[in-house]
Structures are given as structure tokens and as C-alpha cells.
Design a protein around this motif. Structure first.
Motif, PDB file in Angstrom:
ATOM      1  N   HIS A 125       3.113  -0.721  -6.245  1.00 60.33           N
ATOM      2  CA  HIS A 125       2.875   0.929  -5.825  1.00 60.33           C
ATOM      3  C   HIS A 125       1.131   1.134  -6.169  1.00 60.33           C
ATOM      4  O   HIS A 125       0.739   0.595  -6.847  1.00 60.33           O
ATOM      5  CB  HIS A 125       3.887   1.690  -6.804  1.00 60.33           C
ATOM      6  CG  HIS A 125       3.600   1.776  -7.989  1.00 60.33           C
ATOM      7  ND1 HIS A 125       3.521   0.871  -9.014  1.00 60.33           N
ATOM      8  CD2 HIS A 125       2.873   2.760  -8.751  1.00 60.33           C
ATOM      9  CE1 HIS A 125       3.261   1.250 -10.057  1.00 60.33           C
ATOM     10  NE2 HIS A 125       2.558   2.487 -10.193  1.00 60.33           N
ATOM     11  N   GLU A 126       1.125   2.380  -5.489  1.00 62.91           N
ATOM     12  CA  GLU A 126      -0.132   2.952  -5.681  1.00 62.91           C
ATOM     13  C   GLU A 126       0.092   4.566  -5.541  1.00 62.91           C
ATOM     14  O   GLU A 126       1.074   5.113  -5.023  1.00 62.91           O
ATOM     15  CB  GLU A 126      -1.038   2.712  -4.838  1.00 62.91           C
ATOM     16  CG  GLU A 126      -0.892   2.997  -3.256  1.00 62.91           C
ATOM     17  CD  GLU A 126      -1.931   2.985  -2.094  1.00 62.91           C
ATOM     18  OE1 GLU A 126      -2.889   3.590  -2.301  1.00 62.91           O
ATOM     19  OE2 GLU A 126      -1.779   1.857  -1.738  1.00 62.91           O
ATOM     20  N   ALA A 127      -0.781   5.346  -6.304  1.00 64.88           N
ATOM     21  CA  ALA A 127      -0.545   6.767  -6.167  1.00 64.88           C
ATOM     22  C   ALA A 127      -1.805   7.437  -5.578  1.00 64.88           C
ATOM     23  O   ALA A 127      -2.922   7.085  -5.635  1.00 64.88           O
ATOM     24  CB  ALA A 127      -0.562   7.688  -7.889  1.00 64.88           C
ATOM     25  N   MET A 128      -1.347   8.592  -4.641  1.00 67.17           N
ATOM     26  CA  MET A 128      -2.388   9.201  -4.014  1.00 67.17           C
ATOM     27  C   MET A 128      -3.039   9.996  -5.072  1.00 67.17           C
ATOM     28  O   MET A 128      -2.595  10.393  -6.001  1.00 67.17           O
ATOM     29  CB  MET A 128      -1.754  10.177  -2.860  1.00 67.17           C
ATOM     30  CG  MET A 128      -1.276   9.172  -1.681  1.00 67.17           C
ATOM     31  SD  MET A 128      -0.930  10.127  -0.269  1.00 67.17           S
ATOM     32  CE  MET A 128      -1.054   9.011   0.954  1.00 67.17           C
ATOM     33  N   THR A 158       7.068   6.727   6.179  1.00 68.69           N
ATOM     34  CA  THR A 158       5.997   5.756   5.811  1.00 68.69           C
ATOM     35  C   THR A 158       4.617   6.586   6.320  1.00 68.69           C
ATOM     36  O   THR A 158       4.662   7.347   6.969  1.00 68.69           O
ATOM     37  CB  THR A 158       6.041   4.436   6.609  1.00 68.69           C
ATOM     38  OG1 THR A 158       6.114   4.698   7.937  1.00 68.69           O
ATOM     39  CG2 THR A 158       7.705   3.868   6.294  1.00 68.69           C
ATOM     40  N   THR A 159       3.553   5.928   5.499  1.00 71.27           N
ATOM     41  CA  THR A 159       2.436   6.214   5.895  1.00 71.27           C
ATOM     42  C   THR A 159       1.624   4.862   6.432  1.00 71.27           C
ATOM     43  O   THR A 159       2.264   3.582   5.748  1.00 71.27           O
ATOM     44  CB  THR A 159       1.581   6.713   4.822  1.00 71.27           C
ATOM     45  OG1 THR A 159       1.334   5.793   3.594  1.00 71.27           O
ATOM     46  CG2 THR A 159       2.396   7.935   4.145  1.00 71.27           C
ATOM     47  N   ARG A 161      -0.194   3.376   4.384  1.00 74.49           N
ATOM     48  CA  ARG A 161      -0.351   2.813   3.019  1.00 74.49           C
ATOM     49  C   ARG A 161       0.833   2.196   2.524  1.00 74.49           C
ATOM     50  O   ARG A 161       0.943   1.620   1.328  1.00 74.49           O
ATOM     51  CB  ARG A 161      -0.975   3.671   2.121  1.00 74.49           C
ATOM     52  CG  ARG A 161      -2.618   4.079   2.533  1.00 74.49           C
ATOM     53  CD  ARG A 161      -2.900   5.360   1.873  1.00 74.49           C
ATOM     54  NE  ARG A 161      -3.280   5.138   0.514  1.00 74.49           N
ATOM     55  CZ  ARG A 161      -3.795   6.254   0.044  1.00 74.49           C
ATOM     56  NH1 ARG A 161      -4.375   7.353   0.391  1.00 74.49           N
ATOM     57  NH2 ARG A 161      -4.001   6.304  -1.722  1.00 74.49           N
ATOM     58  N   GLY A 162       2.045   2.571   3.066  1.00 72.84           N
ATOM     59  CA  GLY A 162       3.443   2.344   2.603  1.00 72.84           C
ATOM     60  C   GLY A 162       4.512   3.362   2.742  1.00 72.84           C
ATOM     61  O   GLY A 162       4.312   4.338   3.321  1.00 72.84           O
ATOM     62  N   ALA A 164       6.350   6.277   1.667  1.00 80.54           N
ATOM     63  CA  ALA A 164       6.173   7.424   0.807  1.00 80.54           C
ATOM     64  C   ALA A 164       7.345   8.215   0.655  1.00 80.54           C
ATOM     65  O   ALA A 164       7.570   9.173  -0.159  1.00 80.54           O
ATOM     66  CB  ALA A 164       5.307   8.341   1.706  1.00 80.54           C
ATOM     67  N   ARG A 217       5.465  -2.102  -0.645  1.00 81.06           N
ATOM     68  CA  ARG A 217       4.491  -1.164  -1.101  1.00 81.06           C
ATOM     69  C   ARG A 217       5.019   0.194  -1.051  1.00 81.06           C
ATOM     70  O   ARG A 217       5.528   0.625   0.158  1.00 81.06           O
ATOM     71  CB  ARG A 217       3.113  -1.479  -0.460  1.00 81.06           C
ATOM     72  CG  ARG A 217       2.170  -0.365  -0.926  1.00 81.06           C
ATOM     73  CD  ARG A 217       0.655  -0.883  -0.304  1.00 81.06           C
ATOM     74  NE  ARG A 217       0.176  -2.200  -0.564  1.00 81.06           N
ATOM     75  CZ  ARG A 217      -0.257  -2.100  -1.974  1.00 81.06           C
ATOM     76  NH1 ARG A 217      -0.374  -0.862  -2.532  1.00 81.06           N
ATOM     77  NH2 ARG A 217      -0.785  -3.198  -2.251  1.00 81.06           N
ATOM     78  N   VAL A 219       4.005   4.291  -1.940  1.00 82.25           N
ATOM     79  CA  VAL A 219       2.973   5.535  -2.206  1.00 82.25           C
ATOM     80  C   VAL A 219       3.446   6.656  -3.048  1.00 82.25           C
ATOM     81  O   VAL A 219       4.567   7.243  -2.375  1.00 82.25           O
ATOM     82  CB  VAL A 219       2.432   5.805  -0.852  1.00 82.25           C
ATOM     83  CG1 VAL A 219       1.141   6.831  -1.195  1.00 82.25           C
ATOM     84  CG2 VAL A 219       1.731   4.799  -0.297  1.00 82.25           C
ATOM     85  N   ILE A 221       3.502  10.310  -4.205  1.00 83.75           N
ATOM     86  CA  ILE A 221       2.448  11.538  -3.976  1.00 83.75           C
ATOM     87  C   ILE A 221       3.221  12.509  -4.889  1.00 83.75           C
ATOM     88  O   ILE A 221       4.463  13.240  -4.527  1.00 83.75           O
ATOM     89  CB  ILE A 221       2.631  11.772  -2.401  1.00 83.75           C
ATOM     90  CG1 ILE A 221       2.385  10.695  -1.379  1.00 83.75           C
ATOM     91  CG2 ILE A 221       1.872  13.077  -2.020  1.00 83.75           C
ATOM     92  CD1 ILE A 221       2.688  11.194  -0.134  1.00 83.75           C
TER      93      ILE A 221
END
Length: 310
Positions: A125-128, A158-159, A161-162, A164, A217, A219, A221
Motif C-alpha cells: 500500500h501507499e498513502a496519498m 481504481t486509480t 496507482r492502485g 482506492a 496495490r 491507495v 486516501i
């Protein structure tokens, strides 16, 4: 044809036999139909648990025969109805919270989990940035589609980036779920594309695609605090549980159990970010944004997956 009619047609397509012809979707379409019966069975059990209803009574309330109900649970989650119900009991939840050995723990012991994974879906994962969240999603394009799942119709968002967003809805309530999700990022641009989101839906719900070398993946938010809570949810393994106060302690905010509960309730990626694995401090299966019956169904389904893997 109007946009509204076109959207309705696309949604209907997701429920027809055409979906069964998409690679990997045959079992999911069956599971989606099974869930309607499971939902009725759980609803009856919730309302009559003190009398410990027999399987015939539960099956009658669900609109099927006892034999059909037995086969359905084995097909849907890999457990008998009796084992499924045991997986949903308060005592079972308490045992998991106390860390007592169970069939689920045994599954972990033979390699179902390991130090390199967040949980069984193999998520990265990643965070905006906080600025992107504060902007209400302005400049963000979210592609979405409705897909069958073991827990009803799934709204996958989805975005580039993954993943959402992931919401779940009962039949006829799909548009309400979409409205709820859009309210989280009101300034984003939304594009409906069933074909574009189908691979992500398969990746989420087809257990055969849960592979460590192909992480999903996601994301995140939200606010800084919400993201911290959601990241902690990702550490709860399938078959495990945690409490609101337990999560508060793990993010170094021991007095913020109520705020943790609010953040859990706002989790926009259900199932994948497993907010359904959070219970009350005594093991009570408490409220769930997508419906308490669905939360119980998820926990029972996961118990079956873990038992099968063992």
C-alpha cells in the motif's frame, strides 16, 4: 439510450450469465448468488440464537432445504453449517482475542502466514498526501465498476496507482453505495468502466490469485490518523481479530479507541483493508458500515478459507 439506461444495462450485465464467461468469474458468480441465501440464514440465526435453531429451521428461513444449505456452505466457504456457526460465536471470537490455539492458528503454523506479508491477500500500500485528501480528490480520476463477489455486489474503484475504493451492496442498493463512495472524494472525476475494473475484482475475490509475488496495490486516501488506523488493520491476519482499544494502543494513541472506531467506520476499502476483523473488547461482533450480517459472513467465510488451506 440515456446515460442512466446505459449504466443500468451495464449493472444488469454484471448479474447475467455473460459474467460467467469472464475468466475466473464462474465461481464468483455462484458465490454471489449463494450469499443471498447465506445472508438470510445469518439473519435468522441472529434473531433466534438463544433457541439454538436446528439446521432444518435455518434452511427453511433461508428458503432452501437442509441438504441444499449444507452443500451451499461447503461450496461457499468450505465449512459445514455447524462449523460456520461456531466460527461466528462470541466464544470463538474471545478465544481468538486471547490467542488460544484453533484450527485457524494451526493453519498459520503450516505456513499460511509469514513475516513478509501484511495479510493473506498479499497487499502492498501507499498513502496519498494530506493535501490530496484535503482537496477532496480534485484532479483524481477514479474508474469504477460493479462486480459479483462472495458478499454481494462489489463496487471496485481504481486509480492508476492502485485500488482506492471497495464497497459492498445488496441487490438494488448499488447506486446508494456509489453515492456513499463518491461523497468521500467529492471533487474527483468518476468514470464507469466494468472491463477496466474486472481484473482488480478477480484479484481481490479469486483466492487462487492471492500470490506473494503479485501483491495487490492499494491507495489509502484519508487523514493522517485514518491512514495510520487503516495501516494497522492490514496487519490483522485472516482468522485473527483485534479490538478498537487494541488498535489504539498499537498506534500509540491508547485513549483514542472511539476515534479509532470512527476511522475504522470510514475505511473506503472494505475486505482488502480488513475492518471486519475488528470487534468489541469482549469479542462482540459490533457494527459494520457495510452491514453487520455481511461482517459475520466475512468472518465465517475466512474461517473456511483458513481451514481449507490447513
Amino acid at each position: 439510450m440515456s446515460v442512466k439506461d446505459l449504466s443500468a444495462k451495464k449493472l444488469a450485465l454484471a448479474k447475467t450469465s455473460l459474467v460467467r464467461n469472464l475468466p475466473g468469474f464462474a465461481p464468483l458468480t455462484t458465490a454471489a448468488a449463494d450469499y443471498d441465501i447465506v445472508r438470510r440464514a445469518i439473519a435468522h440465526i441472529r434473531g433466534n440464537w438463544r433457541s439454538q435453531p436446528e439446521i432444518d429451521t435455518i434452511a427453511d428461513a433461508a428458503g432452501v432445504t437442509a441438504t441444499d444449505l449444507h452443500h451451499l456452505f461447503r461450496r461457499w466457504c468450505g465449512l459445514t453449517p455447524k462449523a460456520f456457526l461456531q466460527a461466528l460465536t462470541l466464544n470463538h471470537a474471545r478465544d481468538l482475542l486471547r490467542g488460544k490455539a484453533s484450527i485457524l492458528d494451526a493453519a498459520y503454523g503450516v505456513g499460511l502466514s509469514g513475516p513478509g506479508r501484511l495479510h493473506d491477500l498479499f497487499v502492498t500500500h501507499e498513502a496519498m498526501s494530506p493535501g490530496e485528501w484535503k482537496a477532496g480528490g480534485e484532479g483524481l480520476t477514479l474508474t469504477y465498476g460493479f462486480h459479483p463477489s462472495p458478499f454481494g455486489m462489489a463496487l471496485v474503484m481504481t486509480t492508476p496507482r492502485g485500488l482506492a475504493g471497495l464497497a459492498l451492496a445488496d441487490a438494488g442498493k448499488e447506486r446508494a453505495a456509489l453515492k456513499d463512495m463518491k461523497s468521500r472524494w467529492p471533487r474527483a472525476r468518476y468514470v464507469e468502466d466494468f472491463a477496466a475494473t474486472a481484473p482488480t475484482a478477480r484479484r481481490i475475490f479469486d483466492t487462487g490469485l492471492w500470490k506473494p509475488n503479485q501483491p495487490l496495490r492499494v491507495v489509502l486516501i484519508g487523514t493522517d490518523f485514518e491512514v495510520r488506523v487503516w495501516e494497522q488493520l492490514l496487519s490483522i491476519p485472516m482468522g485473527g481479530l483485534d479490538t478498537y482499544s487494541g488498535i489504539a494502543g498499537k498506534i500509540d494513541a491508547p485513549k483514542a479507541a472511539r476515534a479509532v472506531g470512527a476511522a475504522v467506520g470510514k475505511n473506503p476499502i472494505c475486505f482488502v483493508v480488513p475492518c471486519h476483523r475488528v470487534v468489541g473488547k469482549d469479542g462482540d461482533i459490533t457494527g459494520y458500515h457495510w452491514g453487520i450480517t455481511r461482517k459475520r459472513a466475512m468472518l465465517g467465510w475466512e474461517a473456511g478459507q483458513a481451514a481449507t488451506a490447513a
